[in-house]
Design a protein around this motif. Sequence first.
Motif, PDB file in Angstrom:
ATOM      1  N   TYR A 194      -4.766   5.090 -54.672  1.00 26.54           N
ATOM      2  CA  TYR A 194      -4.976   5.444 -56.282  1.00 26.54           C
ATOM      3  C   TYR A 194      -3.710   5.665 -57.401  1.00 26.54           C
ATOM      4  CZ  TYR A 194      -6.043   8.010 -60.596  1.00 26.54           C
ATOM      5  OH  TYR A 194      -6.072   8.319 -61.747  1.00 26.54           O
ATOM      6  N   ASN A 195      -3.322   3.842 -58.080  1.00 23.11           N
ATOM      7  CA  ASN A 195      -1.710   4.378 -58.556  1.00 23.11           C
ATOM      8  C   ASN A 195      -2.184   4.767 -60.057  1.00 23.11           C
ATOM      9  OD1 ASN A 195      -2.266   1.407 -56.545  1.00 23.11           O
ATOM     10  ND2 ASN A 195      -0.765   3.168 -56.186  1.00 23.11           N
ATOM     11  N   SER A 196      -1.021   5.290 -60.369  1.00 17.41           N
ATOM     12  CA  SER A 196      -1.369   6.269 -62.213  1.00 17.41           C
ATOM     13  C   SER A 196       0.196   6.269 -62.510  1.00 17.41           C
ATOM     14  CB  SER A 196      -2.003   7.839 -61.425  1.00 17.41           C
ATOM     15  OG  SER A 196      -1.293   9.123 -62.641  1.00 17.41           O
ATOM     16  N   PRO A 197      -0.214   5.742 -63.757  1.00 17.27           N
ATOM     17  CA  PRO A 197      -1.383   5.457 -64.852  1.00 17.27           C
ATOM     18  C   PRO A 197      -1.996   3.608 -64.501  1.00 17.27           C
ATOM     19  CG  PRO A 197       0.535   4.557 -66.384  1.00 17.27           C
ATOM     20  CD  PRO A 197       1.255   5.246 -64.525  1.00 17.27           C
ATOM     21  N   HIS A 198      -3.247   3.370 -64.696  1.00 17.29           N
ATOM     22  CA  HIS A 198      -4.022   1.760 -64.687  1.00 17.29           C
ATOM     23  C   HIS A 198      -2.912   1.663 -65.289  1.00 17.29           C
ATOM     24  CE1 HIS A 198      -5.679   4.269 -67.219  1.00 17.29           C
ATOM     25  NE2 HIS A 198      -5.822   2.916 -68.026  1.00 17.29           N
ATOM     26  N   LEU A 199      -3.648  -0.274 -65.231  1.00 18.32           N
ATOM     27  CA  LEU A 199      -2.406  -0.688 -66.642  1.00 18.32           C
ATOM     28  C   LEU A 199      -3.487  -1.493 -67.388  1.00 18.32           C
ATOM     29  CD1 LEU A 199      -0.500  -3.849 -64.016  1.00 18.32           C
ATOM     30  CD2 LEU A 199       0.413  -2.281 -65.636  1.00 18.32           C
ATOM     31  N   PHE A 200      -4.371  -2.043 -67.137  1.00 25.90           N
ATOM     32  CA  PHE A 200      -5.541  -2.185 -68.226  1.00 25.90           C
ATOM     33  C   PHE A 200      -6.619  -1.222 -68.356  1.00 25.90           C
ATOM     34  CE2 PHE A 200      -2.563  -5.420 -67.938  1.00 25.90           C
ATOM     35  CZ  PHE A 200      -2.010  -6.133 -68.755  1.00 25.90           C
ATOM     36  N   HIS A 201      -6.991  -1.699 -67.153  1.00 25.87           N
ATOM     37  CA  HIS A 201      -8.277  -0.648 -67.263  1.00 25.87           C
ATOM     38  C   HIS A 201      -8.246   0.403 -66.235  1.00 25.87           C
ATOM     39  CE1 HIS A 201     -10.271  -3.818 -69.491  1.00 25.87           C
ATOM     40  NE2 HIS A 201      -9.703  -4.888 -68.870  1.00 25.87           N
ATOM     41  N   TRP A 202      -9.368   1.380 -67.155  1.00 19.95           N
ATOM     42  CA  TRP A 202      -9.288   2.810 -65.844  1.00 19.95           C
ATOM     43  C   TRP A 202      -9.610   1.983 -63.883  1.00 19.95           C
ATOM     44  CZ3 TRP A 202      -8.006   7.949 -66.777  1.00 19.95           C
ATOM     45  CH2 TRP A 202      -7.433   7.798 -68.228  1.00 19.95           C
ATOM     46  N   SER A 203     -10.360   1.195 -64.247  1.00 18.15           N
ATOM     47  CA  SER A 203     -11.230   0.444 -62.887  1.00 18.15           C
ATOM     48  C   SER A 203      -9.853   0.080 -61.561  1.00 18.15           C
ATOM     49  CB  SER A 203     -12.056  -0.207 -62.781  1.00 18.15           C
ATOM     50  OG  SER A 203     -11.690  -1.563 -63.784  1.00 18.15           O
ATOM     51  N   GLY A 212     -17.933   0.084 -56.643  1.00 20.32           N
ATOM     52  CA  GLY A 212     -17.529   1.403 -56.389  1.00 20.32           C
ATOM     53  C   GLY A 212     -17.743   1.877 -57.223  1.00 20.32           C
ATOM     54  N   TRP A 213     -16.778   1.858 -58.028  1.00 26.80           N
ATOM     55  CA  TRP A 213     -15.798   2.736 -58.796  1.00 26.80           C
ATOM     56  C   TRP A 213     -16.891   3.343 -60.119  1.00 26.80           C
ATOM     57  CZ3 TRP A 213     -15.382   1.267 -64.740  1.00 26.80           C
ATOM     58  CH2 TRP A 213     -14.608   2.708 -65.320  1.00 26.80           C
ATOM     59  N   SER A 242     -11.752  10.901 -64.159  1.00 31.47           N
ATOM     60  CA  SER A 242     -11.270   9.524 -63.470  1.00 31.47           C
ATOM     61  C   SER A 242     -10.786   9.889 -61.925  1.00 31.47           C
ATOM     62  CB  SER A 242      -9.958   8.537 -63.763  1.00 31.47           C
ATOM     63  OG  SER A 242      -8.792   9.273 -64.320  1.00 31.47           O
ATOM     64  N   CYS A 243      -9.579  11.129 -62.404  1.00 33.06           N
ATOM     65  CA  CYS A 243      -9.174  11.579 -60.859  1.00 33.06           C
ATOM     66  C   CYS A 243     -10.378  11.289 -59.874  1.00 33.06           C
ATOM     67  CB  CYS A 243      -8.223  12.678 -60.715  1.00 33.06           C
ATOM     68  SG  CYS A 243      -6.435  12.153 -61.366  1.00 33.06           S
ATOM     69  N   ALA A 244     -11.727  12.752 -60.184  1.00 34.44           N
ATOM     70  CA  ALA A 244     -12.760  13.159 -59.815  1.00 34.44           C
ATOM     71  C   ALA A 244     -13.504  11.851 -58.839  1.00 34.44           C
ATOM     72  CB  ALA A 244     -13.780  14.008 -60.874  1.00 34.44           C
ATOM     73  N   ALA A 245     -13.750  10.312 -59.799  1.00 38.70           N
ATOM     74  CA  ALA A 245     -14.372   9.606 -59.957  1.00 38.70           C
ATOM     75  C   ALA A 245     -13.733   8.677 -58.666  1.00 38.70           C
ATOM     76  CB  ALA A 245     -14.813   8.656 -60.482  1.00 38.70           C
ATOM     77  N   LEU A 280     -14.637  10.632 -55.528  1.00 41.36           N
ATOM     78  CA  LEU A 280     -15.859  10.354 -54.640  1.00 41.36           C
ATOM     79  C   LEU A 280     -16.097   8.707 -54.732  1.00 41.36           C
ATOM     80  CD1 LEU A 280     -19.194  11.824 -54.412  1.00 41.36           C
ATOM     81  CD2 LEU A 280     -19.232  11.184 -56.963  1.00 41.36           C
ATOM     82  N   GLN A 281     -15.649   8.084 -55.040  1.00 43.68           N
ATOM     83  CA  GLN A 281     -15.051   6.763 -54.831  1.00 43.68           C
ATOM     84  C   GLN A 281     -14.647   6.722 -52.939  1.00 43.68           C
ATOM     85  OE1 GLN A 281     -13.227   3.448 -57.419  1.00 43.68           O
ATOM     86  NE2 GLN A 281     -13.355   1.838 -56.122  1.00 43.68           N
ATOM     87  N   LEU A 282     -13.768   7.496 -52.868  1.00 46.47           N
ATOM     88  CA  LEU A 282     -13.074   7.023 -51.173  1.00 46.47           C
ATOM     89  C   LEU A 282     -13.740   7.776 -50.689  1.00 46.47           C
ATOM     90  CD1 LEU A 282      -9.160   7.240 -52.927  1.00 46.47           C
ATOM     91  CD2 LEU A 282     -10.477   4.702 -52.265  1.00 46.47           C
ATOM     92  N   ALA A 283     -13.821   8.530 -50.684  1.00 44.61           N
ATOM     93  CA  ALA A 283     -15.579   9.441 -50.165  1.00 44.61           C
ATOM     94  C   ALA A 283     -16.186   8.588 -49.321  1.00 44.61           C
ATOM     95  CB  ALA A 283     -15.520  10.689 -50.046  1.00 44.61           C
TER      96      ALA A 283
END
Length: 262
Positions: free
Chosen positions: A112-121, A134-135, A162-165, A168-171
């Motif tokens: 998980y990288n923060s912040p994203h460049l263009f899109h949250w996904s 998955g996202w 977005s952090c909560a997602a 959930l996505q990684l789990a």
Amino acid sequence: SRMNASVGLRVARIKPWGQLCRAMSCPSPTPSVVNSLQRKKKMASEAFLAELEAARPEIHLGLSTSLELLARVGDPQKKLRVIHVAGTNGKGSVCAMVASVLRASGKKVGVYNSPHLFHWSEAVLINDVPDLEGWRVSMHAIQEALGDVDRAKGKYTAFEASCAAMWLQLATAGVDYAVIEAGVGGLRDATNVCDTVSAAVLTSVGLDHQDLLGSTIAEIAADKCGIFKAKCPAIVSSLLHPEALPVTRSTAATVQCDLIMA
């Protein structure tokens, strides 16, 4: 009807799309059609986050709302082995190097990288590849968990959602390790929701986000050291700012974690 009776028509429950297409003699969706549908679903999730951001645009430090939201979706962060990385500079590079080493050893790695460049996904990578579907699925689950009332009140920030997602996505993906880059500081950042970690990493301490973290190196270091966890290794750069080193050592002693100078 009389027609159904005369031909003995039976209606079967056909679930998979491919079977349904074959039964109706129609072609399966092409990759371009599937990609188009995925892009539309991604845009819907991006619009949801934009809605949250508009309702509460400021940075919010604190963990109560993040923990409450994660509890609604089963606390996925508790199912992961986490390497948490904080610091003024170098977080992204360290995350990339750690993930590369883990992948080389045959592990399935989420980053998980923060912040994203263009899109949250883009912020979530699984084995160095974005998992758009998955996202989207995870983001939809968070959207459902929030509900219309909490969204309207501006209770949650887009970053918290977005952090909560992400958790959930990684789990759901079943990664062996989750390498997580902190957003702002560490102690009160929305990524700092794990009771235990495989390792906490502090890359550097400089004067960043002084309006939120403090006006001095020592104050900022104290916030970033908030990712240290009891009985878990804390790996700290040996090139840390001289004013940050005493804070790092005292925090490690207080938390009772193993401090490793690298």
